[in-house]
Write an enzyme that holds these catalytic residues in place. Sequence first.
Site, mmCIF file in Angstrom:
data_model
loop_
_atom_site.group_PDB
_atom_site.id
_atom_site.type_symbol
_atom_site.label_atom_id
_atom_site.label_comp_id
_atom_site.label_asym_id
_atom_site.label_seq_id
_atom_site.Cartn_x
_atom_site.Cartn_y
_atom_site.Cartn_z
ATOM 1 N N TYR B 289 0.833 -1.205 0.000
ATOM 2 C CA TYR B 289 0.000 0.000 0.000
ATOM 3 C C TYR B 289 0.871 1.259 0.000
ATOM 4 O O TYR B 289 1.730 1.443 0.873
ATOM 5 C CB TYR B 289 -0.896 -0.002 1.223
ATOM 6 C CG TYR B 289 -2.013 0.999 1.157
ATOM 7 C CD1 TYR B 289 -3.252 0.643 0.643
ATOM 8 C CD2 TYR B 289 -1.836 2.298 1.619
ATOM 9 C CE1 TYR B 289 -4.291 1.547 0.591
ATOM 10 C CE2 TYR B 289 -2.874 3.217 1.563
ATOM 11 C CZ TYR B 289 -4.098 2.831 1.046
ATOM 12 O OH TYR B 289 -5.122 3.740 0.997
ATOM 13 N N TYR B 339 -5.181 5.494 -7.474
ATOM 14 C CA TYR B 339 -5.412 5.382 -6.037
ATOM 15 C C TYR B 339 -6.893 5.129 -5.827
ATOM 16 O O TYR B 339 -7.709 6.038 -5.889
ATOM 17 C CB TYR B 339 -4.960 6.633 -5.292
ATOM 18 C CG TYR B 339 -5.110 6.467 -3.792
ATOM 19 C CD1 TYR B 339 -4.364 5.521 -3.117
ATOM 20 C CD2 TYR B 339 -6.009 7.231 -3.074
ATOM 21 C CE1 TYR B 339 -4.510 5.332 -1.744
ATOM 22 C CE2 TYR B 339 -6.164 7.061 -1.705
ATOM 23 C CZ TYR B 339 -5.414 6.111 -1.040
ATOM 24 O OH TYR B 339 -5.550 5.932 0.304
#
Lengths: 135, 384
Positions: B289, B339
């Site tokens: 992440y 994103y």
Amino acid sequence: MLNPVTDTDGAPFWEYAAQGELRVQACADCGEARFPPRPCCPHCQSFASEWRPVSGRGRVWSYVVPHPPLLPDYAEQAPYNVVVVELEELPRIRLVGNVVSRAGAPLGSLDPRRVRIGARVQVVFCDGLPQWVLS
Amino acid sequence: MAGTGLKDATAIVGIGQTAFAKRLAEDERTLACRAVLAALDDAGIAPGEVDALASYTMEETDEVELAKAVGFGDLTFFSKVGYGGGGSCATVAHLAAAIASGQATVGVAWRSRKRGSGARPWSNTAVQLPTPGQWTRPFGLLRPADEIAMLTRRYMHEYGATRDHLFNVALACRNRANQNPAAVMYERPLTREMYMTSRWISEPLCLFDNCLETDGALACVVVSRERARDCRRTPVYVHSAAQGLPAQHHGMVNYWNDDPLTGPAWTAARHLWKHADFTPEDVDVAQIYDAFTALIPLSLEGYGFCGRGEGGAFTEQGALEIGGRLPVNTGGGGLSEAYVHGFNLINEGVRQLRGSSTAQVPGAATCLVTAGEGVPTSALLLRS
């Protein structure tokens, strides 16, 4: 500027700050200081708490320099520093704040290059908001 | 036999996504429907067979709306995971647990988001502060970038990590996005000079240390190991899964923890590896992440790819590139593909283990996928 929206646990911090005092919540039974404030002691589970005065001396633990895009009132003062200060007598109590040139000065009043991790600072107050000046 | 119930009991058999862009015409609900239907089609499973759903608490398309729009069957399990990007892998983990324990048979996880064209939270001063904000927001610590920059500065100070290390992360993601036609940053190379001269967002984080706000949606389909054998695609097994919310954690502003630089990754990792048949050394590719570059060195330490404080140095000598010690974010990640709260990392993990990535790691058989570090998190170990 954003004013703190307090909750039941946090309100005393701001009430003391409005009087120019820096205090942190501590357990009235085992004595452990805690931050942010909360209803119950994570060490002994006591619900009894007190607000302990502290010296207001600390050291910069870390800092950032935000740049726009930011909320309009903050964008006007950018770039400015935001610091995390660890208290001298309670180094695990760390407060977010700003190092300014003098009490009441704007957020961007100190050259960000003068802020360093480990720099010694002292609390001051302006309109109920704690600020920090270099010691 | 604690911990043996989930291991390889379920598999991801379908993935789907919409286009990624700064501005898509369709709304989040429509994008969610498209991604979910694409994932079911990829699996070869009819919408009427779906009986389990999992998404994020920040997902605006709720189960009822999705179910009636795309024609799901009767649902017997639905769950929502909190903490923004920390929830990504947990959506799959919840479905895997539900299916492995017999609560459902076909699960869909998804995320739909229009932050590429949506309003910025910091554009409105009238917004009510959440109460934890009383300790940070009045002082101008306003955005996730500011909050993570504070940890980054301390991390650099304690361990000697440098901006070049952060650049290594940004570059690896961008290089992979340059190979991925679906990525927002496809055909847009990054250079060290561009990075070092870019504008600051929150020092020490510059423009290229920040993820892309993107419009888009993704979904995946989870079924039992037995059912997976009948699906259209090669199954990708959920080998191990964990969530992580460490003791005395404070969310993204974890400055009040005794040790703020050991974040939720450390907690999730302990459980993840405890129930796995392999170790970090056996991981062929990782999807980590990356809302901000600094989360990658912190995660490399947390998930055990290197020692504490060694995450910056780990990025040297092309370690994160294809052919390096640990290729990461092979679709481009949140920094350069899209994103969408980390869901693209899950789908890219599946592509790697199917052998169909645009930046394929030859023979990849194991993949770590992680959710947002810095907030209560989650992670998956996938294997082919």
